[in-house]
Design an enzyme around this catalytic site. Structure first.
Site, PDB file in Angstrom:
ATOM      1  N   VAL A 101      -6.527 -27.422  -0.456  1.00  0.00           N
ATOM      2  CA  VAL A 101      -5.920 -28.542  -0.876  1.00  0.00           C
ATOM      3  C   VAL A 101      -7.284 -29.015   0.286  1.00  0.00           C
ATOM      4  O   VAL A 101      -6.884 -29.796   0.971  1.00  0.00           O
ATOM      5  CB  VAL A 101      -4.520 -29.169  -1.442  1.00  0.00           C
ATOM      6  CG1 VAL A 101      -5.186 -30.561  -2.040  1.00  0.00           C
ATOM      7  CG2 VAL A 101      -4.117 -28.399  -1.726  1.00  0.00           C
ATOM      8  N   TYR A 109       4.413 -30.836   0.655  1.00  0.00           N
ATOM      9  CA  TYR A 109       3.341 -31.438   1.238  1.00  0.00           C
ATOM     10  C   TYR A 109       4.014 -32.422   2.959  1.00  0.00           C
ATOM     11  O   TYR A 109       4.802 -32.951   3.099  1.00  0.00           O
ATOM     12  CB  TYR A 109       2.714 -33.352   0.762  1.00  0.00           C
ATOM     13  CG  TYR A 109       2.028 -33.362   1.084  1.00  0.00           C
ATOM     14  CD1 TYR A 109       0.843 -33.030   2.134  1.00  0.00           C
ATOM     15  CD2 TYR A 109       1.507 -34.781   0.958  1.00  0.00           C
ATOM     16  CE1 TYR A 109      -0.764 -33.438   2.658  1.00  0.00           C
ATOM     17  CE2 TYR A 109       0.017 -35.475   1.431  1.00  0.00           C
ATOM     18  CZ  TYR A 109      -0.785 -34.507   2.300  1.00  0.00           C
ATOM     19  OH  TYR A 109      -1.991 -35.163   2.856  1.00  0.00           O
ATOM     20  N   THR A 134      -6.186 -39.574  -0.339  1.00  0.00           N
ATOM     21  CA  THR A 134      -7.450 -39.296  -0.608  1.00  0.00           C
ATOM     22  C   THR A 134      -7.110 -39.811  -1.889  1.00  0.00           C
ATOM     23  O   THR A 134      -8.221 -40.930  -1.899  1.00  0.00           O
ATOM     24  CB  THR A 134      -8.045 -37.900  -0.871  1.00  0.00           C
ATOM     25  OG1 THR A 134      -7.935 -37.259   0.414  1.00  0.00           O
ATOM     26  CG2 THR A 134      -9.221 -37.932  -1.149  1.00  0.00           C
ATOM     27  N   LYS A 178       1.516 -28.018   0.696  1.00  0.00           N
ATOM     28  CA  LYS A 178       0.274 -28.166   1.243  1.00  0.00           C
ATOM     29  C   LYS A 178       0.425 -28.047   3.299  1.00  0.00           C
ATOM     30  O   LYS A 178       1.364 -28.786   3.543  1.00  0.00           O
ATOM     31  CB  LYS A 178      -0.441 -29.524   0.847  1.00  0.00           C
ATOM     32  CG  LYS A 178      -1.979 -29.288   1.403  1.00  0.00           C
ATOM     33  CD  LYS A 178      -2.290 -30.868   1.152  1.00  0.00           C
ATOM     34  CE  LYS A 178      -3.942 -31.208   1.778  1.00  0.00           C
ATOM     35  NZ  LYS A 178      -3.841 -32.858   1.206  1.00  0.00           N
TER      36      LYS A 178
END
Length: 299
Positions: free
Chosen positions: A208, A138, A51, A166
């Site tokens: 998240v 992640y 992001t 995440k």
């Protein structure tokens, strides 16, 4: 204080990187975004990742962005995303972020040169030994084409390599298995808006989320309902965001999200190549979704 798995709960906003008109980083807008998220109730901030346009930023820009976030966040944890493909690049980034004051790092599984499950376990063991701050895994197979098995994640948590992860993965059976094997050994966070309430009800400690750039308060409300076992109520509330989520992720994140933030009164500039501003079709979808959310008084 060293970040532990018990500290990781609630909403961690995956923030965008604001740009000026010349595409340089807008540090004032960045600091304002961090402040606004924390004032709304976010537990912490996740800058730099997908992001935050990690691949489009230079090494120095990434470090400077983390420093701005840390300064604006005060005592709240800043956990930057590390998306480098190779160990040395990822290690350099992690050390840069630690030096800038990050509480930990959220490091993607190695990709392109994809290793075995044992290779990934060893990768993260070595990474944690050298980076100097706590590490969260992640997991985002749709981008990396690499999946980490629940048994591997359990072993990584038992090794002390990671304190959390995440989970950006729509494989629900594997998520349930991961919760069963590792949910008491680490903090598992949802990385998927559509699955957020369900993930939390199944034991995730929070999430998240990129759309929290616009709607942190409603996601926190959804979180509180879900963690208290009120999944039906959480999903009903989440429906108010369905159109916005669909529109925001019509094209590669964060182009549509940045345009949506502009509509919501929080301009953060455009995106850097190879990303482009959203198409006219997507802009119309964003406008429609924003109107629906506004009529529903979503905030």
């Amino acid at each position: 204080m060293t970040l532990t798995q018990n500290d990781i709960t609630g909403l961690y906003t995956a923030i965008v990187t604001p740009f000026n008109s010349d595409k340089s980083v807008d540090h004032k807008a960045l600091a304002d975004l961090v402040t606004r998220q924390l004032a709304a109730g976010a537990t912490g901030i996740v800058p730099i990742g997908g992001t935050g346009e990690y691949p489009a930023l230079s090494r120095q820009e990434r470090k400077d962005i983390v420093k701005t976030c840390v300064d604006a966040a005060g005592t709240a944890p800043v956990i930057p995303g590390v998306l480098s493909t190779g160990f040395q690049d990822a290690l350099e980034a992690g050390k840069d972020f630690a030096q800038a004051g990050a509480a930990g790092v959220m490091t993607v599984t190695p990709y392109y040169a994809a290793g075995t499950q044992d290779g990934m376990r060893e990768y993260f063991a070595n990474y944690r030994n050298e980076v100097g701050v706590p590490v969260l895994l992640y997991e985002i197979p749709r981008r990396t084409t690499v999946s980490t098995k629940a048994e591997t994640i359990q072993a990584m948590a038992e090794d002390g390599s990671i304190i959390g992860m995440k989970c950006s993965n729509y494989d629900m059976p594997e998520f349930i298995k991961t919760m069963k094997l590792a949910g008491d050994k680490m903090a598992i966070l949802s990385g998927e808006e559509p699955l957020f309430a369900t993930h939390v009800t199944l034991g995730a400690k929070g999430g998240v989320l990129a759309s929290a750039n616009v709607y942190p308060k409603i996601w926190i409300e959804i979180f509180n309902l879900a963690r208290n076992g009120k999944l039906h109520e959480a999903l009903n509330l989440q429906k108010q965001l369905d159109n916005a989520i669909d529109a925001i992720f019509r094209e590669t994140n964060p182009g549509p999200l940045k345009k949506y933030m502009e509509m919501a009164g929080h301009p953060v500039g455009g995106v850097r190549l190879p990303l482009e501003d959203p198409s006219e079709v997507t802009i119309n979808a964003l406008k429609s979704a924003f109107d629906v959310a506004s009529l529903a008084n979503v905030a």
